[in-house]
Design a protein around this motif. Structure first.
Motif: not given
Length: 376
Positions: A178-186, A200-211
């Motif tokens: 969930g942290s290694i890719g550009d984005a991850a679905g949970h 329930g679900g969530a997206v994790t990402t380091n890309d703030q624009e994508l978020a």
């Protein structure tokens, strides 16, 4: 193992959290979501976490956001495991993208990284890995291919909350799925390692624009009330589920460790000539959402019936491969013409035996005794 037993492990705190939300009178997009998103992002190790309605939406919203941002175009290709739950592929096709299915390795049940490069084309824009059964599916070779061909790496983390990734090339030793890719679905479906009391679900990402784009898309396409930048959808994590998840998150690592104890017992004691087990991963790379076994000789269904007759409940994940499903029978998807022998063999041999944080070693011993006692 029942979900009632799993919930009871932390029942008092869950009841307190639910009552707090009910008494507070704020049920959507409130403090509980803010708290859980912050805590889950911290746990995963990403800058951003965006809650949504379910795991399918999480993956759908990632690809939809990339389309809105111009990173992808309809008709672009996404490489994806042929052996996976169909939600992974639905998220791709629902966005007008083309899934390119890659066979798994039978000994790992995960996508065969030796087969990926041969299907990369000028239209390939992403590789979507699936950490199926709780097993880390990332490999350094997959990371290197993404770099070489400038591909997005999307993670389907629906079954792998808390599993770790290792890549010495990138000096990665204990990053979480969930942290290694550009984005991850949970996914937080109730039966998952981190499960809610509903969807329930969530997206994790380091890309703030994508978020930011994903958050807007999940809120009807709106970043400002009554102003709609995108034609979005309603996909929000409600406050009760966020509060429950925040309670259970505190115990996730402890619960995962119990799963590992049970899994090691299975690996050490299952001894039936018809049964083989996937390769044993290093402990930190498997959170054992499920415990799959493979039953050879066309005996899977017979073993399942024998186990049921002896009080052991099992499930099959997944009896019909995605490319053989009726919904993809249209020739436009190119799936009816596919022959994927490894995937099809796994579909005919896989059987998931009991696994979970409320399963005792005594329960596991009984499962093993029944499996080992079956001779067909």
């Amino acid at each position: 193992m029942s979900l009632k037993e799993v919930t009871a492990l932390h029942g008092a705190e869950i009841n307190e959290a639910v009552c707090r939300v009910v008494k507070g009178g704020w049920y959507l997009q409130g403090k509980e979501n803010e708290r859980f998103e912050a805590d889950y992002a911290r746990f995963i190790g990403t800058r951003c976490c965006v809650g949504c309605a379910n795991g399918l939406d999480a993956l759908f919203l990632i690809f939809r956001a990339y389309l809105e941002m111009g990173v992808m175009q309809p008709g672009d290709e996404v490489i994806v495991p042929a052996h996976t739950y169909i939600a992974t592929i639905l998220a791709i096709t629902e966005n007008g993208l083309k899934p390119v299915l890659v066979e798994p390795k039978r000994n790992t049940l995960e996508m065969d990284d030796d087969r990926i490069e041969e299907v990369i084309s000028p239209k390939t824009k992403a590789i979507c890995i699936v950490h199926l059964y709780g097993r880390n599916a990332y490999t350094p070779k997959i990371g290197a291919l993404c770099e070489k061909y400038h591909l997005k790496l999307v993670e389907d983390c629906a079954q792998a909350h808390g599993a770790k990734i290792k890549d010495e090339r990138l000096k990665i030793k204990d990053d979480l799925t969930g942290s290694i890719g550009d984005a991850a679905g949970h996914s937080f479906y109730p039966g998952k390692n981190l499960g809610a009391l509903g969807d329930g679900g969530a997206v994790t990402t380091n890309d703030q624009e994508l978020a930011a784009v994903i958050r807007a898309l999940a809120n009807y396409g709106s970043q400002k009330k009554y102003v709609f930048k995108y034609a979005g959808r309603n996909s929000r994590l409600d406050e009760i589920q966020a509060a429950v998840l925040d309670v259970k998150l505190k115990y996730l690592e402890e619960d995962n460790e119990h799963r590992r104890v049970v899994a090691h017992y299975y690996y050490e004691h299952i001894n039936n000539p018809l049964v083989s087990l996937p390769d044993l991963l290093p402990d930190e790379q498997n959170v054992y959402h499920l415990f799959p076994i493979l039953v050879s000789g066309g005996k899977r269904d017979a073993l399942q019936a024998y186990l049921a007759d002896n009080g052991v409940e099992t499930l099959i994940h997944y009896p019909i491969a995605p490319h053989q499903q009726e919904c993809y029978a249209n020739a436009a998807w190119n799936m009816p013409r596919l022959h994927l022998p490894v995937t099809e063999r796994i579909a005919n041999e896989e059987l998931s035996i009991p696994m979970g944080p409320a399963l005792s070693l005594e329960d596991a011993k009984r499962v093993v005794d029944v499996i080992n006692g079956c001779r067909m």
